[in-house]
Design an enzyme around this catalytic site. Structure first.
Site, PDB file in Angstrom:
ATOM      1  CD  GLN A  30      -2.731   1.130   2.481  1.00 19.69           C
ATOM      2  OE1 GLN A  30      -2.324   1.655   3.448  1.00 19.69           O
ATOM      3  NE2 GLN A  30      -3.939   0.694   2.334  1.00 19.69           N
ATOM      4  CE1 TYR A  78      -3.765   9.157   7.314  1.00 22.57           C
ATOM      5  CE2 TYR A  78      -4.576   7.215   6.805  1.00 22.57           C
ATOM      6  CZ  TYR A  78      -4.292   7.871   7.711  1.00 22.57           C
ATOM      7  OH  TYR A  78      -4.077   7.539   9.132  1.00 22.57           O
ATOM      8  NE  ARG A  89      -8.003  -0.750   3.748  1.00 23.44           N
ATOM      9  CZ  ARG A  89      -8.470  -2.142   3.667  1.00 23.44           C
ATOM     10  NH1 ARG A  89      -8.087  -2.820   2.504  1.00 23.44           N
ATOM     11  NH2 ARG A  89      -9.178  -2.729   4.568  1.00 23.44           N
ATOM     12  CB  CYS A 127      -8.766 -10.313  17.862  1.00 18.30           C
ATOM     13  SG  CYS A 127      -8.813  -8.602  18.042  1.00 18.30           S
TER      14      CYS A 127
END
Length: 355
Positions: free
Chosen positions: A101, A169, A217, A332
């Site tokens: 990425q 971003y 993405r 998790c």
């Protein structure tokens, strides 16, 4: 019925199953030079070793000023290529496809590292600080930095790249009307707001060739799912081969509601994109996927093409084996502040229990 273990051809890259590792930054692994370290190599090797089909290496800065923090990995200079070769080789040795990425923080830049620059002058995370509006020359220079980083990624042996087009971003800032107030060809219409990334995609294709996988993405809602899909259409027209769907800046779509599905609203964005792009471009979903049964449900009901795994595969790389082989794994803990997150000591309680 499609199974999680079924391979999938994404553009020209064969991926051995439907499990993909989402890009998650390891903030204390790199140093100020942005170089790959042995910690990075081992981290990705371990996830490939345990059966992940495609690994997307964490958000990697295309310029020193576009980093999140001083210890953010980079691909802004040729000296960094060798370290990335080691990551790519480690993944390939265990049969995983691997992309990386590429990112620039834009108006959310760290003031210690670089100026807050973006499509328009708007408030940054510090309300007293306004971003600098990029000139057209600066836009083209920034596009060139993304392309240069993609060329380095190809030299390093990655199967492709992913443009970071979400999570507020720089690429996301160009598509959001909250941060893009421009009136030239980079602002206004959906096509114009997508132009910044679409031109990057076309140039990467030109420089890296037809075999190279280009993923985005992308924001699944900005401010509506319909608008986000229109933006993604521009990416696909430009040559994007794979849409990995997450969140953006705005959430105003009244059609996005909980309907009792065994996955959350963020994950449902990928499902909506898959409905639209079915048979044209593979689509992934992400977020809140902690159970093997959820992964199987999404794939076996043809709701998405691949499932991106974040915290589940950080907590235990054996999560992939749990999905594929019903193997045991450590779940998790869903800590409020993920111990793999920014500024955290990487002492994930699930990982500590596993070791």
């Amino acid at each position: 019925m499609t199974k999680v273990s079924d391979p999938i051809l994404i553009h020209k890259t064969m991926v051995k199953n439907r499990l993909t590792m989402a890009p998650t930054v390891k903030f204390d692994y790199a140093g100020p030079d942005g170089m790959v370290t042995e910690k990075h190599i081992q981290h990705y090797r371990e996830r490939a070793e345990h059966g992940c089909g495609l690994i997307c290496v964490e958000a990697t800065a295309i310029a020193p000023g576009g980093r999140f923090w001083k210890n953010h990995m980079g691909l802004w200079e040729d000296a960094q290529i060798e370290g990335h070769k080691a990551i790519a080789n480690a993944c390939h040795e265990h049969g995983a496809a691997v992309i990386i990425q590429l990112n620039h923080t834009g108006i959310t830049s760290n003031p210690e590292l670089g100026p807050a620059i973006g499509p328009s002058s708007v408030p940054t995370r510090d309300p007293a600080r306004l971003s600098k509006e990029m000139s057209k020359d600066e836009i083209h220079e920034m596009q060139g930095l993304f392309v240069d980083a993609a060329v380095r990624a190809k030299k390093a042996g990655y199967d492709g790249i992913q443009l970071h087009g979400c999570h507020a971003y720089l690429i996301n800032q160009f598509i959001s009307k909250k941060t893009n107030l421009r009136t030239d060809e980079y602002g206004g219409s959906d096509e114009n707001r997508a132009r910044f990334a679409a031109e990057i995609i076309r140039e990467i294709r030109k420089e890296c060739g037809e075999e190279f996988l280009i993923s985005v993405r992308t924001a699944g809602i900005e401010p509506t799912v319909e608008t986000a899909i229109a933006i993604a259409e521009e990416y696909v027209k430009a040559g994007c081969n794979y849409l990995q769907v997450s969140t953006g800046i705005e959430w105003e779509d009244p059609t996005l509601k909980e309907n009792g599905e065994p996955y959350n609203l963020i994950c449902s964005l990928g499902v909506r994109f898959h409905e639209h792009f079915r048979g044209r471009v593979p689509v992934s979903c992400v977020n809140g996927i902690f159970e093997p049964e959820t992964v199987k449900y999404l794939i076996e009901h043809d709701l998405v093409d691949t499932v991106d795994l974040g915290r589940a595969v950080l907590a235990d790389p054996a999560f992939c084996e749990a999905v594929l082989q019903d193997a045991p794994f450590v779940k998790c803990f869903q800590c409020p502040n993920c111990q793999f997150g920014p500024g955290m000591p990487h002492k994930c309680p699930a990982e500590m229990r596993r070791r």
